[in-house]
Motif scaffolding. Structure first.
Motif, short mmCIF file in Angstrom:
data_model
loop_
_atom_site.label_atom_id
_atom_site.label_comp_id
_atom_site.label_asym_id
_atom_site.label_seq_id
_atom_site.Cartn_x
_atom_site.Cartn_y
_atom_site.Cartn_z
N ILE A 40 0.83 -1.21 0.00
CA ILE A 40 0.00 0.00 0.00
C ILE A 40 0.86 1.25 0.00
CG2 ILE A 40 -1.80 1.28 1.22
CD1 ILE A 40 -2.71 -1.38 -0.06
N LEU A 41 1.95 1.23 0.76
CA LEU A 41 2.84 2.39 0.80
C LEU A 41 3.99 2.26 -0.21
CD1 LEU A 41 3.17 2.95 4.66
CD2 LEU A 41 1.54 3.98 3.08
N GLY A 42 4.50 1.03 -0.38
CA GLY A 42 5.68 0.84 -1.21
C GLY A 42 5.43 0.99 -2.70
N ASN A 43 4.34 0.42 -3.20
CA ASN A 43 4.10 0.45 -4.63
C ASN A 43 4.00 1.87 -5.21
OD1 ASN A 43 4.21 -2.30 -4.69
ND2 ASN A 43 2.06 -2.64 -5.21
N PRO A 44 3.23 2.80 -4.58
CA PRO A 44 3.18 4.17 -5.11
C PRO A 44 4.55 4.86 -5.10
CG PRO A 44 1.35 3.78 -3.62
CD PRO A 44 2.26 2.60 -3.47
N THR A 45 5.35 4.58 -4.06
CA THR A 45 6.69 5.18 -3.99
C THR A 45 7.56 4.66 -5.13
OG1 THR A 45 6.49 5.25 -1.58
CG2 THR A 45 8.69 5.56 -2.49
N PHE A 46 7.47 3.37 -5.41
CA PHE A 46 8.24 2.79 -6.51
C PHE A 46 7.81 3.40 -7.84
CE2 PHE A 46 8.48 -0.60 -9.80
CZ PHE A 46 9.86 -0.67 -9.90
N ILE A 47 6.51 3.52 -8.05
CA ILE A 47 5.99 4.12 -9.30
C ILE A 47 6.51 5.54 -9.46
CG2 ILE A 47 3.88 4.94 -10.43
CD1 ILE A 47 2.49 2.45 -9.14
N TRP A 48 6.54 6.30 -8.37
CA TRP A 48 7.01 7.68 -8.42
C TRP A 48 8.49 7.74 -8.81
CZ3 TRP A 48 5.84 12.29 -9.40
CH2 TRP A 48 6.54 13.40 -8.89
N LEU A 49 9.30 6.84 -8.28
CA LEU A 49 10.72 6.80 -8.64
C LEU A 49 10.90 6.49 -10.13
CD1 LEU A 49 12.42 4.87 -5.66
CD2 LEU A 49 12.68 7.29 -6.24
N LEU A 83 8.76 7.02 -12.55
CA LEU A 83 8.32 8.20 -13.32
C LEU A 83 9.42 9.25 -13.36
CD1 LEU A 83 4.63 8.55 -12.07
CD2 LEU A 83 5.35 8.09 -14.43
N LYS A 84 10.07 9.48 -12.23
CA LYS A 84 11.14 10.49 -12.19
C LYS A 84 12.31 10.07 -13.07
CE LYS A 84 11.52 11.01 -7.61
NZ LYS A 84 11.96 11.64 -6.32
N GLN A 85 12.59 8.75 -13.11
CA GLN A 85 13.67 8.28 -13.99
C GLN A 85 13.28 8.44 -15.46
OE1 GLN A 85 14.99 4.26 -13.26
NE2 GLN A 85 16.34 4.22 -15.05
N ARG A 86 12.05 8.08 -15.79
CA ARG A 86 11.59 8.12 -17.19
C ARG A 86 11.64 9.52 -17.75
NH1 ARG A 86 10.72 8.59 -21.71
NH2 ARG A 86 9.21 7.56 -23.06
N PHE A 87 11.25 10.50 -16.95
CA PHE A 87 11.16 11.86 -17.45
C PHE A 87 12.35 12.73 -17.06
CE2 PHE A 87 6.69 10.39 -17.25
CZ PHE A 87 6.42 10.45 -18.60
N GLY A 88 13.42 12.07 -16.57
CA GLY A 88 14.66 12.77 -16.33
C GLY A 88 14.66 13.73 -15.17
N VAL A 89 13.65 13.64 -14.31
CA VAL A 89 13.57 14.54 -13.17
C VAL A 89 14.71 14.22 -12.19
CG1 VAL A 89 12.14 15.28 -11.20
CG2 VAL A 89 11.08 14.79 -13.42
N LEU A 90 15.04 12.94 -12.09
CA LEU A 90 16.11 12.51 -11.19
C LEU A 90 16.92 11.45 -11.91
CD1 LEU A 90 17.09 12.96 -8.27
CD2 LEU A 90 15.68 11.03 -7.58
N LYS A 91 18.24 11.62 -11.90
CA LYS A 91 19.13 10.69 -12.56
C LYS A 91 19.56 9.60 -11.58
CE LYS A 91 19.36 12.95 -16.51
NZ LYS A 91 18.80 12.39 -17.75
N PHE A 92 19.47 8.36 -12.03
CA PHE A 92 19.91 7.24 -11.21
C PHE A 92 21.15 6.63 -11.86
CE2 PHE A 92 15.37 7.57 -10.37
CZ PHE A 92 15.32 7.49 -8.99
N ASN A 93 22.24 6.65 -11.14
CA ASN A 93 23.51 6.13 -11.69
C ASN A 93 23.69 4.66 -11.35
OD1 ASN A 93 24.24 8.71 -12.65
ND2 ASN A 93 24.93 9.30 -10.61
#
Length: 252
Positions: A231-240, A242-252
């Motif tokens: 319930i808490l983890g899945n939305p957080t994962f989706i948000w991460l 999304l941020k990777q897909r649209f370049g909001v946050l870079k993951f090395n």
């Protein structure tokens, strides 16, 4: 080849390719290695646990257990080939171990789970050599004498494959701390697989597994234990993702 999901490198292999790599390494009695099976919750834990990330970085194989990782990889335009479910991997490797004469050891699970899983697997594969099972007591990781006893049991049994069902990240950290001393060719963290094989925990119907809804079934079956994860983890994962897909946050 590995693809990046929220900063975690995941191997791009089919289920059968993963099985073949593990079996070949075990048969060759190669140097000790370990396999990790991430899902969305692992990805979240890895964001803040530096040691856990280093364990993943050094793994022999990093294979996607959760369907959510396949969805994320496709959304990120770097699709994975296959899901490598930990329980399916456990059962397949035991079946091949019976054919090839590989020795296996089952460590962890709830009290009685590993032993019940052993009985189920031996009924299916009479030639399977399960050279030991052990359920450590709660808090064993803080008990030096217990840790030494576990290692002694495993070394005396001399398995080719060690299955560890202690839950993440405990199982991965224990493996990383001990695999070189144990000298077992392959160690694999497989979560609740002993319980699932032993029928102590119900597994989702095949149609739910194929539809990517196994998480929902597990939530319904064990809500008090798993509600926070899903319930808490899945939305957080989706948000991460999304941020990777649209370049909001870079993951090395």
């Amino acid at each position: 080849m590995r693809i990046n999901i929220c900063g975690v490198e995941i191997d791009k292999y089919t289920f059968n390719e993963v099985v073949n790599q593990i079996v070949n390494h075990a048969l060759s009695k190669g140097k000790p290695e370990y396999v990790v099976t991430p899902n969305a919750m692992h990805i979240l834990s890895l964001q803040k646990d530096v040691y856990f990330r280093e364990i993943y970085r050094q793994a022999f194989l990093v294979v996607p257990d959760g369907v959510s990782l396949l969805w994320a990889a496709k959304f990120l335009q770097t699709p994975l080939k296959d899901r490598v479910n930990g329980t399916d991997l456990f059962e397949k490797l035991c079946a091949i171990a019976a054919e090839k004469g590989l020795r296996v050891f089952l460590l962890g699970g709830r009290p009685g789970a590993a032993e019940q899983a052993k009985q189920k697997l031996k009924a299916r594969h009479p030639n399977l050599s399960i050279v030991g099972t052990y359920c450590p007591p709660y808090g064993f990781e803080y008990q030096p004498e217990e840790l030494e006893s576990i290692n002694s049991k495993i070394k005396a049994a001399s398995p080719d494959i060690l299955f560890v069902g202690l839950g993440a990240p405990k199982q991965e950290k224990w493996i990383a701390n001990n695999y070189l001393e144990l000298q077992v060719p392959i160690s694999i963290g497989i979560g609740v697989s002993f319980e699932l094989v032993a029928d102590m925990v119900r597994r989702a119907p095949v149609w739910m597994q194929k539809a990517g809804l196994e998480w929902l079934f597990r939530l319904i079956v064990e809500p008090s234990r798993l509600w926070k994860r899903y319930i808490l983890g899945n939305p957080t994962f989706i948000w991460l993702v999304l941020k990777q897909r649209f370049g909001v946050l870079k993951f090395n």
